[in-house]
Scaffold this active site. Structure first.
Site, mmCIF file in Angstrom:
data_model
loop_
_atom_site.group_PDB
_atom_site.id
_atom_site.type_symbol
_atom_site.label_atom_id
_atom_site.label_comp_id
_atom_site.label_asym_id
_atom_site.label_seq_id
_atom_site.Cartn_x
_atom_site.Cartn_y
_atom_site.Cartn_z
ATOM 1 C CG ASP A 1 46.810 47.302 41.845
ATOM 2 O OD1 ASP A 1 46.154 46.255 41.813
ATOM 3 O OD2 ASP A 1 48.059 47.333 41.939
ATOM 4 C CE LYS B 1 33.747 52.417 45.902
ATOM 5 N NZ LYS B 1 33.815 53.580 46.735
ATOM 6 N N GLY C 1 44.315 41.312 42.234
ATOM 7 C CA GLY C 1 43.871 41.432 43.626
ATOM 8 C C GLY C 1 42.819 42.520 43.636
ATOM 9 C CG HIS C 2 39.965 42.652 41.193
ATOM 10 N ND1 HIS C 2 39.233 42.321 40.094
ATOM 11 C CD2 HIS C 2 41.196 42.996 40.724
ATOM 12 C CE1 HIS C 2 39.985 42.443 39.012
ATOM 13 N NE2 HIS C 2 41.188 42.848 39.367
ATOM 14 C CD GLN D 1 46.073 41.234 35.392
ATOM 15 O OE1 GLN D 1 45.479 40.705 34.473
ATOM 16 N NE2 GLN D 1 46.043 40.741 36.619
ATOM 17 N N GLY E 1 40.961 50.169 41.216
ATOM 18 C CA GLY E 1 39.759 50.094 42.057
ATOM 19 C C GLY E 1 38.648 49.320 41.349
ATOM 20 C CE LYS E 2 41.511 45.795 37.432
ATOM 21 N NZ LYS E 2 42.621 46.622 37.955
HETATM 22 P P1 GDP Z 1 41.771 46.646 41.636
HETATM 23 O O1 GDP Z 1 42.866 45.662 41.433
HETATM 24 O O2 GDP Z 1 41.603 47.544 40.456
HETATM 25 O O3 GDP Z 1 40.475 46.021 42.052
HETATM 26 O O4 GDP Z 1 42.241 47.592 42.827
HETATM 27 P P2 GDP Z 1 42.895 47.112 44.224
HETATM 28 O O5 GDP Z 1 41.838 46.515 45.050
HETATM 29 O O6 GDP Z 1 44.113 46.305 43.971
HETATM 30 O O7 GDP Z 1 43.422 48.476 44.791
HETATM 31 C C1 GDP Z 1 42.569 49.556 45.028
HETATM 32 C C2 GDP Z 1 42.708 49.938 46.504
HETATM 33 O O8 GDP Z 1 42.122 51.196 46.707
HETATM 34 C C3 GDP Z 1 41.975 48.997 47.427
HETATM 35 O O9 GDP Z 1 42.637 48.991 48.665
HETATM 36 C C4 GDP Z 1 40.606 49.643 47.556
HETATM 37 O O10 GDP Z 1 39.948 49.306 48.780
HETATM 38 C C5 GDP Z 1 40.977 51.095 47.551
HETATM 39 N N1 GDP Z 1 39.995 51.993 46.924
HETATM 40 C C6 GDP Z 1 39.164 51.777 45.877
HETATM 41 N N2 GDP Z 1 38.524 52.915 45.551
HETATM 42 C C7 GDP Z 1 38.943 53.865 46.407
HETATM 43 C C8 GDP Z 1 38.671 55.270 46.548
HETATM 44 O O11 GDP Z 1 37.924 55.866 45.799
HETATM 45 N N3 GDP Z 1 39.336 55.917 47.559
HETATM 46 C C9 GDP Z 1 40.204 55.293 48.388
HETATM 47 N N4 GDP Z 1 40.802 56.013 49.320
HETATM 48 N N5 GDP Z 1 40.488 53.988 48.272
HETATM 49 C C10 GDP Z 1 39.875 53.285 47.285
HETATM 50 P P1 IMO Z 2 44.792 43.943 39.326
HETATM 51 O O1 IMO Z 2 43.740 43.134 38.593
HETATM 52 C C1 IMO Z 2 48.791 45.661 39.348
HETATM 53 C C2 IMO Z 2 51.888 43.446 37.182
HETATM 54 C C3 IMO Z 2 52.996 42.839 38.011
HETATM 55 C C4 IMO Z 2 54.137 42.906 37.025
HETATM 56 C C5 IMO Z 2 53.445 42.585 35.696
HETATM 57 C C6 IMO Z 2 53.542 41.118 35.292
HETATM 58 O O2 IMO Z 2 44.752 43.779 40.789
HETATM 59 O O3 IMO Z 2 44.773 45.350 38.850
HETATM 60 P P2 IMO Z 2 52.308 38.918 36.118
HETATM 61 O O4 IMO Z 2 52.319 38.247 37.461
HETATM 62 O O5 IMO Z 2 50.973 39.279 35.617
HETATM 63 O O6 IMO Z 2 53.107 38.158 35.087
HETATM 64 O O7 IMO Z 2 53.140 40.286 36.368
HETATM 65 O O8 IMO Z 2 52.093 42.934 35.873
HETATM 66 N N1 IMO Z 2 50.519 43.059 37.597
HETATM 67 C C7 IMO Z 2 49.684 43.868 38.252
HETATM 68 N N2 IMO Z 2 49.862 45.109 38.740
HETATM 69 N N3 IMO Z 2 47.594 45.057 39.451
HETATM 70 C C8 IMO Z 2 47.392 43.834 38.937
HETATM 71 O O9 IMO Z 2 46.168 43.248 38.883
HETATM 72 C C9 IMO Z 2 48.472 43.158 38.346
HETATM 73 N N4 IMO Z 2 48.632 41.947 37.790
HETATM 74 C C10 IMO Z 2 49.876 41.898 37.327
HETATM 75 O O10 IMO Z 2 53.234 43.618 39.163
HETATM 76 O O11 IMO Z 2 54.634 44.213 36.927
HETATM 77 MG MG MG Z 3 44.604 45.009 42.396
#
Ligand code: GDP
Ligand code: IMO
Ligand code: MG
Length: 424
Positions: A14, A19, A41-42, A223, A16-17
């Site tokens: 999470d 984005k 969840g990206h 991840q 911010g990959k």
């Molecule tokens: P990912 O799994 O690495 O793609 O990240 P996620 O999408 O799960 O979580 C990142 C969250 O932060 C999302 O809600 C994005 O919209 C938000 N986000 C990404 N970059 C930024 C940033 O620079 N600032 C803020 N405030 N939010 C951001």
């Molecule tokens: P993105 O790509 C954050 C975490 C789960 C749990 C562990 C194992 O959005 O960054 P799994 O379902 O993979 O067997 O769960 O890994 N986890 C993540 N945490 N971002 C993710 O993906 C994740 N994918 C799995 O919360 O701790």
């Molecule tokens: Mg994510």
């Protein structure tokens, strides 16, 4: 020379990959996912709209970019079709844009049931319950079912029945498993297959042909490094290799073709699920980070645990990934903090530890040692060039670069596509 870039998360996911892949996609011809599945969840935000992708690469909203779901991923056809429908509802034509590896393994309904059963015991990991671990488990036990197996329905039925019977013997108390029939599971799969079959191909050949043609390729990690099955906080990890090494295994692109590795980190740390987290905050500062950063899982909606930036861990993940440039996200979340802490070492039994360890027993009991920085008290989300950033902010950035030995190339200042500052 064409660019073959790996983009990997450096923390517990999470970062911010999604984005950043969306921002970088115009520089590439192809974006490929190399591991994980719909546990990811990206999030992408543009034109005032938010999209969450789980399996389809985050380049899909950039015109003309080819998106590949590589052999190292695990694919739940149900989740994939749902996502394809979301994308096509945005008037994006997937024909010629999306390719799915015939070598990727399937996630079948029984994998999700096993994932949930495993989570009821005391050895809970806090998984996303998307069937990821059980599918990779079958893969490595050599009884997994690949996408290409669907093309041989008789063999498929035999394999599914054998696997299901085996699971019924191991989990006799599961009504859900006992009620499941191999034939029905296969029939459902064959119906879903009709919707995805035209996208299935040998993606390792395709990707290598693209390289020979001189195209630029971005390999999108899911991840983060601390969730890597080898380099993360085992057993509180995911069952794949989010680190850059996983990009070669998960696509069939050899290591000597990779030209650079972009490592993404948040200016603080979050984690979803169980497992040690040295810099975790349980106070109002942690709550403020969670609130300002909207820290809820993009896949499961679970609240993310929040804490300060852990440079001990970040330095380690920069090394493991061979990071050639960093991208920092979400420092705008810290805009209102008068003081910002970063952990530079751990204290264990009154002794200093400078290197990260994957030993969870040690990680559970170490204390973070912090360096404090003066806050910048500026709304970063409105700024667009590095020179206009406040001095206190630049001091913070410089420290991170010196500590990790890696330069930051982009700073993300908000969720939206245009909230990005190019640094070098
Ligand atoms: P990912 O799994 O690495 O793609 O990240 P996620 O999408 O799960 O979580 C990142 C969250 O932060 C999302 O809600 C994005 O919209 C938000 N986000 C990404 N970059 C930024 C940033 O620079 N600032 C803020 N405030 N939010 C951001
Ligand atoms: P993105 O790509 C954050 C975490 C789960 C749990 C562990 C194992 O959005 O960054 P799994 O379902 O993979 O067997 O769960 O890994 N986890 C993540 N945490 N971002 C993710 O993906 C994740 N994918 C799995 O919360 O701790
Ligand atoms: Mg994510």
């Amino acid at each position: 020379m064409n660019k073959i870039t790996v983009l990997a998360g450096l923390q517990w996911g999470d970062e911010g990959k999604g984005k950043i892949v969306d921002v970088l996609s115009p520089q590439y011809d192809v974006v490929a996912r190399y591991q994980g599945g719909a546990n990811a969840g990206h999030t992408l935000v543009f034109n005032g709209k938010k999209y969450v992708l789980h399996l389809i690469p985050s380049g899909i909203f950039t015109d003309g970019v080819i998106c590949i779901i590589g052999n190292g991923t695990v694919i739940d056809p149900e989740a994939l079709i749902e996502e394809m429908e979301l994308v096509t509802s945005e008037k994006i034509e997937l024909g010629g844009r999306l390719f799915i590896s015939k070598d990727a393994h399937l996630i079948l309904p029984y994998h999700k049931i096993i994932d949930a059963i495993n989570e009821t015991g005391k050895n809970k990991i806090g998984t996303t319950r998307k069937g990821i671990g059980p599918s990779y488990f079958d893969k490595y036990a050599r009884r997994g079912i690949k996408i290409q197996d669907i093309m041989h329905p008789d063999l498929l039925k035999e394999k599914v029945k054998n696997n299901l019977n085996y699971l019924k013997r191991i989990f006799p108390e599961s009504d859900e498993l006992n009620d499941m029939s191999g034939d029905d599971t296969c029939n459902e799969l064959l119906i879903r297959y009709e919707k995805i079959k035209s996208y299935i191909t040998d993606t390792q050949i395709l990707l290598n042909n693209f390289i020979e043609e001189g195209r630029n390729i971005l390999l999108e990690g899911a991840q983060g490094a601390l969730l890597d099955i080898d380099f993360g906080t085992y057993p509180y990890i995911t069952s794949s290799h989010p680190t850059s090494g996983g990009a070669c295994i998960g696509t069939g692109i050899s290591p000597n073709k990779i030209t650079n590795v972009v490592g993404i980190f948040k200016a603080y740390t979050t984690r979803v699920g169980e497992g040690p987290f040295v810099t975790e905050l349980f106070d109002d500062e942690g709550k403020l980070i969670a609130e300002r950063g909207s820290e809820f899982g993009a896949t499961t909606g679970r609240p993310r645990r929040c804490g300060w930036l852990d440079l001990t861990a970040l330095k380690y993940t920069c090394k493991i990934n061979g990071v050639t440039e960093l991208v920092m996200t979400k420092s705008d979340v810290l805009d209102v903090f008068p003081e910002i802490s970063v952990c530079t070492k751990y204290i264990f039994n009154e002794k200093e530890i400078k290197d990260f360890t994957t030993d969870c027993e040690i990680l559970k009991s170490v204390k973070p040692s912090y360096i404090k920085f003066k806050g910048w008290n500026t709304d970063l989300s409105r700024l667009s060039d590095y020179d206009s950033l406040p001095d206190n902010y630049k001091i913070y950035v410089k420290f991170i670069e010196e500590y990790t030995g890696c330069k930051i190339s982009y700073i993300s200042t908000g969720p939206s596509r245009e909230q990005i500052i190019r640094k070098n």
